[in-house]
Design a protein around this motif. Sequence first.
Motif, PDB file in Angstrom:
ATOM      1  N   ALA A  21      26.616  25.498 -20.169  1.00 17.80           N
ATOM      2  CA  ALA A  21      25.328  25.595 -19.474  1.00 17.80           C
ATOM      3  C   ALA A  21      24.492  24.350 -19.707  1.00 17.80           C
ATOM      4  O   ALA A  21      23.808  23.869 -18.792  1.00 17.80           O
ATOM      5  CB  ALA A  21      24.587  26.843 -19.953  1.00 17.80           C
ATOM      6  N   ARG A  22      24.532  23.818 -20.911  1.00 22.73           N
ATOM      7  CA  ARG A  22      23.783  22.593 -21.196  1.00 22.73           C
ATOM      8  C   ARG A  22      24.331  21.415 -20.412  1.00 22.73           C
ATOM      9  O   ARG A  22      23.569  20.558 -19.940  1.00 22.73           O
ATOM     10  CB  ARG A  22      23.837  22.286 -22.696  1.00 22.73           C
ATOM     11  CG  ARG A  22      22.927  21.159 -23.121  1.00 22.73           C
ATOM     12  CD  ARG A  22      23.113  20.812 -24.571  1.00 22.73           C
ATOM     13  NE  ARG A  22      24.448  20.277 -24.839  1.00 22.73           N
ATOM     14  CZ  ARG A  22      24.810  19.749 -26.010  1.00 22.73           C
ATOM     15  NH1 ARG A  22      23.955  19.733 -27.017  1.00 22.73           N
ATOM     16  NH2 ARG A  22      26.036  19.295 -26.190  1.00 22.73           N
ATOM     17  N   ALA A  23      25.669  21.362 -20.256  1.00 27.93           N
ATOM     18  CA  ALA A  23      26.271  20.279 -19.478  1.00 27.93           C
ATOM     19  C   ALA A  23      25.812  20.327 -18.030  1.00 27.93           C
ATOM     20  O   ALA A  23      25.536  19.297 -17.415  1.00 27.93           O
ATOM     21  CB  ALA A  23      27.799  20.363 -19.564  1.00 27.93           C
ATOM     22  N   VAL A  24      25.700  21.535 -17.479  1.00 27.85           N
ATOM     23  CA  VAL A  24      25.221  21.682 -16.097  1.00 27.85           C
ATOM     24  C   VAL A  24      23.757  21.276 -15.996  1.00 27.85           C
ATOM     25  O   VAL A  24      23.342  20.563 -15.069  1.00 27.85           O
ATOM     26  CB  VAL A  24      25.406  23.129 -15.614  1.00 27.85           C
ATOM     27  CG1 VAL A  24      24.778  23.319 -14.239  1.00 27.85           C
ATOM     28  CG2 VAL A  24      26.882  23.492 -15.575  1.00 27.85           C
ATOM     29  N   ALA A  25      22.938  21.704 -16.964  1.00 23.22           N
ATOM     30  CA  ALA A  25      21.514  21.411 -16.929  1.00 23.22           C
ATOM     31  C   ALA A  25      21.228  19.920 -17.075  1.00 23.22           C
ATOM     32  O   ALA A  25      20.321  19.382 -16.445  1.00 23.22           O
ATOM     33  CB  ALA A  25      20.794  22.195 -18.021  1.00 23.22           C
ATOM     34  N   GLN A  29      24.891  18.858 -12.042  1.00 22.85           N
ATOM     35  CA  GLN A  29      26.089  19.133 -11.270  1.00 22.85           C
ATOM     36  C   GLN A  29      26.969  20.104 -12.041  1.00 22.85           C
ATOM     37  O   GLN A  29      26.908  20.188 -13.269  1.00 22.85           O
ATOM     38  CB  GLN A  29      26.866  17.845 -10.977  1.00 22.85           C
ATOM     39  CG  GLN A  29      26.059  16.805 -10.209  1.00 22.85           C
ATOM     40  CD  GLN A  29      26.843  15.511 -10.055  1.00 22.85           C
ATOM     41  OE1 GLN A  29      27.932  15.360 -10.597  1.00 22.85           O
ATOM     42  NE2 GLN A  29      26.273  14.582  -9.297  1.00 22.85           N
ATOM     43  N   GLY A  30      27.775  20.823 -11.302  1.00 16.04           N
ATOM     44  CA  GLY A  30      28.668  21.779 -11.947  1.00 16.04           C
ATOM     45  C   GLY A  30      30.003  21.202 -12.348  1.00 16.04           C
ATOM     46  O   GLY A  30      30.787  21.878 -13.014  1.00 16.04           O
ATOM     47  N   THR A  31      30.246  19.931 -11.970  1.00 12.65           N
ATOM     48  CA  THR A  31      31.563  19.354 -12.252  1.00 12.65           C
ATOM     49  C   THR A  31      31.811  19.198 -13.746  1.00 12.65           C
ATOM     50  O   THR A  31      32.938  19.381 -14.205  1.00 12.65           O
ATOM     51  CB  THR A  31      31.685  17.986 -11.561  1.00 12.65           C
ATOM     52  OG1 THR A  31      30.575  17.157 -11.954  1.00 12.65           O
ATOM     53  CG2 THR A  31      31.671  18.136 -10.048  1.00 12.65           C
TER      54      THR A  31
END
Length: 381
Positions: A21-25, A29-31
Amino acid sequence: GEEKHIFWYWSATLWMAWLGARAVASSGQGTKAIGYVVGLFALRLVRGWNQTGQKFAGQPDIVKSFIVTNPQLLWSVIILTYVIIWLRLMVNLSGVPAIITAGLSSIMVSSALGFKLAFTTEDSPELVIGYVRFLSDFFEGQSLLWRARVVFICLGAVAGLAVLYRKSLAKQSFSTGTVITAPGIILSVTNILTAAIFHDVLTFLCMTQSRATNIPVFFLFHIIYKSLDASNLSAVEITVSTVLMQYTSFFALGGSNAISSVDLSSAYNGVSSFNVVAVGALTLVSNWAGPIFWTSATNLILLRRAQRGYIAAYWQHAAFLTCFTTLSMAFVMAACTALRTHLFIWTVFSPKYLYCMAWSLGQHLLINLGLGGTLFWLGSR
């Protein structure tokens, strides 16, 4: 008590989900979260591979429901796992003369697979059927004692090659971006190759000391490791990931806080008579194969972190691990002292104390600090 694994399973899952979730935030991007989604799926398979503890010990799991009932599928996955690690090892050893690399690695893989086939034939013959029986007959020859010794000798020889040919490895095409992070410490991609080779060797050793039904789990561990390695984790986050995955892997491979769960089936691999040091070391590797894998995998993450100029990451990681081990040991000792008159002192609390001692002295001092520190030193010099 015996159901402690539930805490580690849920904690590891929530931690992986939070990192995703932190990577998306952070990226918008969702990749970047795809790796964590794959890692979460692999973690879910790991959690359901073996039932552990006491309450749900007889409940269905992946091994009982799918593996034991489809032994040929099991061996197909095992062979695939051996081949993947062998190919990875061949790539990492590409700086070594090809004839030595191909010959030694092929002997190591074939002897490891042959030993596992022969061992499973003696231990669980119901798993060796169909084309697997043909392979077992094909590898038939030496006794289990010498098969295991050949595997250990080959593993030692490959580890020796990694040290002997370090300069040759440094001349590969990957030798770009050398970083001098501190006096006497030089890090490049090729320096990390030495640690990567040791990681492959340790993975082979852990698979050799594990039951055949648990070997595919190491492939799932590798997927989770790649998910964690893809992010720029801080020293604290690396330590949290390490602790969670070490305990999760210990329970996922069938371990528990009960003395009855200690696996002695591989304690005499390559040992002709009782030797307290050899049998003790093999027993430790057999029962802590998952945590040992994660010690080596964490070392690779720390080396790549140091390659980016943060050499203090290892020392902070070691300090955080030691702090966690010290506090957990202190709380267990306090609980055992306070509950020394409880009815379950000999069935629950004292076994937990013994396991805590094994984690502190065996896994932390010998593996995390001793082996992990040595691997980091080899990869950073």
